[in-house]
Design a protein around this motif. Structure first.
Motif, PDB file in Angstrom:
ATOM      1  N   SER A 215       0.831  -1.205   0.000  1.00 42.62           N
ATOM      2  CA  SER A 215       0.000   0.000   0.000  1.00 42.62           C
ATOM      3  C   SER A 215       0.869   1.260   0.000  1.00 42.62           C
ATOM      4  CB  SER A 215      -0.922  -0.006   1.220  1.00 42.62           C
ATOM      5  OG  SER A 215      -1.698   1.162   1.248  1.00 42.62           O
ATOM      6  N   ASN A 216       0.536   2.185  -0.959  1.00 41.05           N
ATOM      7  CA  ASN A 216       1.262   3.459  -1.091  1.00 41.05           C
ATOM      8  C   ASN A 216       2.767   3.244  -1.236  1.00 41.05           C
ATOM      9  OD1 ASN A 216      -1.055   5.114  -0.914  1.00 41.05           O
ATOM     10  ND2 ASN A 216      -1.015   4.917   1.339  1.00 41.05           N
ATOM     11  N   SER A 217       3.135   2.111  -1.912  1.00 38.09           N
ATOM     12  CA  SER A 217       4.544   1.785  -2.035  1.00 38.09           C
ATOM     13  C   SER A 217       4.843   1.326  -3.452  1.00 38.09           C
ATOM     14  CB  SER A 217       4.925   0.689  -1.039  1.00 38.09           C
ATOM     15  OG  SER A 217       6.225   0.217  -1.290  1.00 38.09           O
ATOM     16  N   ALA A 218       6.104   1.470  -3.843  1.00 37.31           N
ATOM     17  CA  ALA A 218       6.539   0.981  -5.144  1.00 37.31           C
ATOM     18  C   ALA A 218       7.252  -0.360  -5.033  1.00 37.31           C
ATOM     19  CB  ALA A 218       7.460   2.011  -5.802  1.00 37.31           C
ATOM     20  N   ASN A 219       7.294  -0.935  -3.827  1.00 39.29           N
ATOM     21  CA  ASN A 219       7.962  -2.221  -3.635  1.00 39.29           C
ATOM     22  C   ASN A 219       7.072  -3.361  -4.110  1.00 39.29           C
ATOM     23  OD1 ASN A 219      10.206  -0.981  -2.440  1.00 39.29           O
ATOM     24  ND2 ASN A 219       9.190  -0.982  -0.421  1.00 39.29           N
ATOM     25  N   LEU A 220       7.628  -4.222  -4.933  1.00 39.47           N
ATOM     26  CA  LEU A 220       6.877  -5.361  -5.465  1.00 39.47           C
ATOM     27  C   LEU A 220       6.633  -6.398  -4.361  1.00 39.47           C
ATOM     28  CD1 LEU A 220       8.863  -5.756  -8.784  1.00 39.47           C
ATOM     29  CD2 LEU A 220       6.416  -5.251  -8.650  1.00 39.47           C
ATOM     30  N   SER A 221       5.439  -6.992  -4.356  1.00 37.92           N
ATOM     31  CA  SER A 221       5.151  -8.098  -3.427  1.00 37.92           C
ATOM     32  C   SER A 221       5.703  -9.393  -4.020  1.00 37.92           C
ATOM     33  CB  SER A 221       3.650  -8.213  -3.176  1.00 37.92           C
ATOM     34  OG  SER A 221       2.993  -8.571  -4.369  1.00 37.92           O
TER      35      SER A 221
ATOM     36  N   LEU B 219       0.612  10.043 -10.131  1.00 38.78           N
ATOM     37  CA  LEU B 219       1.505  10.004 -11.285  1.00 38.78           C
ATOM     38  C   LEU B 219       2.915   9.604 -10.841  1.00 38.78           C
ATOM     39  CD1 LEU B 219       1.829  10.500 -14.320  1.00 38.78           C
ATOM     40  CD2 LEU B 219       2.367  12.897 -13.802  1.00 38.78           C
ATOM     41  N   GLN B 220       3.397  10.229  -9.748  1.00 37.51           N
ATOM     42  CA  GLN B 220       4.729   9.892  -9.244  1.00 37.51           C
ATOM     43  C   GLN B 220       4.800   8.429  -8.764  1.00 37.51           C
ATOM     44  OE1 GLN B 220       6.140  12.720  -6.337  1.00 37.51           O
ATOM     45  NE2 GLN B 220       5.485  14.485  -7.548  1.00 37.51           N
ATOM     46  N   LEU B 221       3.715   8.000  -8.103  1.00 38.64           N
ATOM     47  CA  LEU B 221       3.680   6.616  -7.608  1.00 38.64           C
ATOM     48  C   LEU B 221       3.728   5.629  -8.770  1.00 38.64           C
ATOM     49  CD1 LEU B 221       3.420   4.642  -5.225  1.00 38.64           C
ATOM     50  CD2 LEU B 221       0.925   4.887  -5.394  1.00 38.64           C
ATOM     51  N   SER B 222       2.990   5.911  -9.843  1.00 32.61           N
ATOM     52  CA  SER B 222       2.987   5.005 -10.995  1.00 32.61           C
ATOM     53  C   SER B 222       4.351   4.968 -11.673  1.00 32.61           C
ATOM     54  CB  SER B 222       1.889   5.405 -11.988  1.00 32.61           C
ATOM     55  OG  SER B 222       2.121   6.693 -12.520  1.00 32.61           O
ATOM     56  N   ASP B 223       5.052   6.131 -11.723  1.00 37.59           N
ATOM     57  CA  ASP B 223       6.402   6.137 -12.284  1.00 37.59           C
ATOM     58  C   ASP B 223       7.332   5.216 -11.479  1.00 37.59           C
ATOM     59  OD1 ASP B 223       5.998   7.816 -14.450  1.00 37.59           O
ATOM     60  OD2 ASP B 223       6.402   9.648 -13.293  1.00 37.59           O
TER      61      ASP B 223
END
Length: 678
Positions: free
Chosen positions: A577-583, A621-625
């Motif tokens: 959640s609210n992170s760019a780290n892959l599960s 937008l920043q999160l998706s990048d």
């Protein structure tokens, strides 16, 4: 005079006449004959010794205190201990009763003797059994051995099948001089135990055993050698000791005088342990002596096996039947019972044969051991303690017949012929094993079942000889399966696509590879991840399937043709959640992307990341990048040329569906591959 008093008077007078009415004889210094320390009391007469097979227990009668009673001594550290009275036997009658002629069984568990107990009774034979606290209260051996007449000086064979004893010789002695003496003479009788355990009608042993005045027969441990006392012509004086051997045809050999011990005085009441090298006897009607037996007169070589039969779980003694068989013919040689109090037993085995010793008890395991004595020439003692058990332990292991994995299975147990199960257990993972305790004595049936596996059954028979306590049963179960058709076609025109299918079982370690558009046999109840790939210019696709028992199962996978601007949505690319780290679950799909890039080396793609509408546009937008960059980083770590892909975040600008529900928002949080070049 009353009959009992008359008999006692005769016997007492006979026992002690020469002992206290004459000077004591002098024993030859060169003879091995010697008096036994601790057993002989100068103020009393010791009479009628009897020794156990192992030579460690002696019981005799003595007139300490005025009347004849029984005493017991143990052979410890090379000496006989001070004898102790056998109170339960001695106190059975009154002070006027005569108790004598003891004969301990070779296993030391039963004591036979005679007594003049009760008003008006003559001498009868009694027996007492060894208990934890000592010898039991005497019991009469009863008819047909006991009668209204005189029965005394019993001797039991090592196998417990024959009892020798004496009755009054009503015909009197044949010798003219003995007739003049008007002696109270005896004849030797034998009774055989019947199949039901009762005693058969006694039979008088024929000539040359019975001749004039015989007394105190002792059947030796070999069951073939009879020693006895006799006052007959040709003797050295008074009673002498003789030995006779039972011949193969059932008749007895001419008695041989035991002149290595006989003298001009009364020599009688011999007894010999199973070792057979030393004889104890009564010398001059007063004391117990021992003498070494010359080798040429020793009985057959014996071996003894002794120990205790106990319950394996309680260590308490139990009563059991000991069966001795000829190992070469299986014929039964003898059957004996052990002592039920402590389980003690002694078995005498004549050398020269091959034996099987078998121990049985209803409701318990059995025991079998072989003793090859065919080449044995010397006396030996063997200790064999035997622990029997009432139940066995069955270790059941239930596994998958294909994957060899342990299964959690239900096992129901019932006795053969019973209508209901008496025990239900479940195997334990990871090995799929369980231990089941089963009472001996039944035939058991086992019904084994596991969800989505074919049931099976097996049996275990515990009604016969059970020699081992631990059993093992490995039972592989066959899974129930269902045929599944996997269709693979073009996403646009629905034409069949040549493809490869990989099925990964999510419930167990199973991996299957088949061609697309074919049937595959899958396990009912299991969940599969199905992946389709093609080397015909198509992207991969995957789906999940849970195989049900009912209904047709068909799987359809649509493959996307790798054309410019074609979009392939990646499944299960998830982020915290609210992170760019892959599960962790994301890596399975990303491995497919890597494989796709390797199989299509000219393929160039855009990694497009999308979010839902939760949060500001700029934040999303920043999160998706960042999320697109995370995917790119993984590809680069797996050596995919960075020139072949670009990362771009679209935020919430390109929703797949309206962001009006949680499920729709989840669909919009996605990663796609867009083909840039082929």
């Amino acid at each position: 005079m009353h009959l009992k008093s008359y008999i006692a008077s005769i016997l007492l007078t006979f026992f002690v006449a020469s002992a206290f009415g004459q000077d004591q004889p002098v024993v030859d210094e060169n003879s091995s004959k010697k008096i036994i320390p601790n057993l002989s009391d100068p103020q009393a007469v010791e009479y009628a010794p009897s020794i156990s097979a192992d030579g460690k227990t002696m019981i005799f009668e003595a007139n300490k205190g005025g009347s004849y009673k029984l005493f017991e001594s143990k052979f410890v550290n090379g000496d006989w201990e001070i004898p102790t009275p056998i109170e339960n036997v001695n106190n059975y009658g009154d002070s006027t009763d005569l108790i004598g002629g003891p004969s301990i069984s070779f296993d030391g568990n039963t004591l036979y003797f005679f007594a003049t107990i009760g008003f008006g009774n003559s001498a009868d034979i009694y027996y007492s059994t060894r208990e934890k606290t000592g010898w039991s209260i005497p019991r009469s051996i009863g008819a047909p051995i006991n009668s209204d007449g005189y029965e005394a000086f019993p001797s039991i064979s090592a196998d417990g099948q024959f009892l020798y004893f004496v009755r009054q010789n009503m015909e009197g002695p044949q010798d003219r001089d003995l007739r003049k003496l008007d002696q109270f003479c005896y004849s030797i009788y034998q009774s055989e135990r019947k199949d039901d355990g009762t005693w058969g009608e006694p039979k008088k042993l024929p000539y040359p055993i019975n001749q004039d005045c015989e007394k105190a027969p002792r059947i030796m441990a070999d069951g073939k050698t009879l020693i006895f006392s006799s006052n007959r012509p040709g003797g050295l004086g008074d009673f002498d000791m003789y030995q006779s051997t039972l011949k193969p045809l059932g008749d007895w050999s001419i008695p041989v005088p035991l002149n290595f011990a006989n003298s001009e005085f009364s020599d009688q009441l011999p007894t010999i342990a199973a070792q057979g090298d030393l004889m104890y006897f009564v010398y001059n009607n007063q004391d117990i002596y021992s003498v070494v037996i010359p080798p040429e007169l020793r009985q057959f070589v014996n071996n003894i096996v002794q120990g205790k039969i106990t319950d394996a779980d309680t260590n308490e003694g139990i009563a059991a039947k000991i069966i001795i068989r000829d190992a070469l013919t299986s014929n039964i040689i003898s059957e004996i019972d052990n002592n039920p109090e402590d389980g003690a037993y002694t078995v005498v085995l004549a050398a020269g044969k091959y034996y099987n010793l078998e121990v049985v008890k209803e409701g318990y395991s059995s025991f079998i051991k072989s003793y090859d004595l065919r080449n044995v020439k010397i006396y030996q003692e063997q200790q064999q303690d035997i622990a029997l058990f009432q139940n066995v332990f069955l270790d059941v292991s239930v596994s998958d017949i294909e994957l060899f994995e342990g299964l959690e299975a239900d096992i129901e147990v019932k006795r053969d012929g019973a209508g209901a199960f008496f025990k239900k257990v479940k195997t334990i993972l990871p090995n799929g094993t369980i231990q089941i305790a089963l009472p001996i004595g039944s035939h058991y049936e086992f019904y084994v079942s596991a969800p989505n596996f074919k049931s099976d059954l097996f049996s275990l028979d515990l009604t016969g000889l059970v020699l081992y306590r631990n059993f093992e049963k490995e039972l592989p179960l066959t899974p129930e399966k269902k045929q599944v058709m996997i269709n693979v076609s073009d996403l646009v025109n629905n034409s069949k696509v040549k493809s490869k299918i990989i099925l990964r079982n999510k419930d167990r370690d199973e991996r299957i590879e088949v061609d697309g558009n074919s049937m595959v046999s899958l396990r009912v109840g299991d969940r599969y991840e199905i992946e389709a790939t093609s080397d015909q210019g198509y992207a991969f696709n995957s789906t999940n399937l849970e195989v049900g028992k009912n209904g047709d199962t068909n799987v359809s996978l649509k493959l996307l043709k790798l054309d410019i601007n074609a979009k392939l949505e990646l499944k299960d690319i998830l982020f915290e959640s609210n992170s760019a780290n892959l599960s962790d679950i994301s890596f399975i799909e990303l491995e497919r992307v890597i494989q796709l890039m390797k199989e299509n080396p000219t393929l160039k793609v855009e990694i497009a990341a999308h979010t839902d509408d939760v949060g500001s546009d700029n934040y999303n937008l920043q999160l998706s990048d960042k999320r697109a960059d995370s995917v790119v980083k993984f590809l680069m770590e797996n050596k995919i040329d960075p020139e072949r892909f670009v990362a771009k975040g679209y935020g919430e600008s390109l929703p797949k569906v309206a962001n009006d529900t949680d499920d729709n928002r989840a669909s919009n949080r996605r990663v796609e591959l867009r083909v840039l070049g082929i």
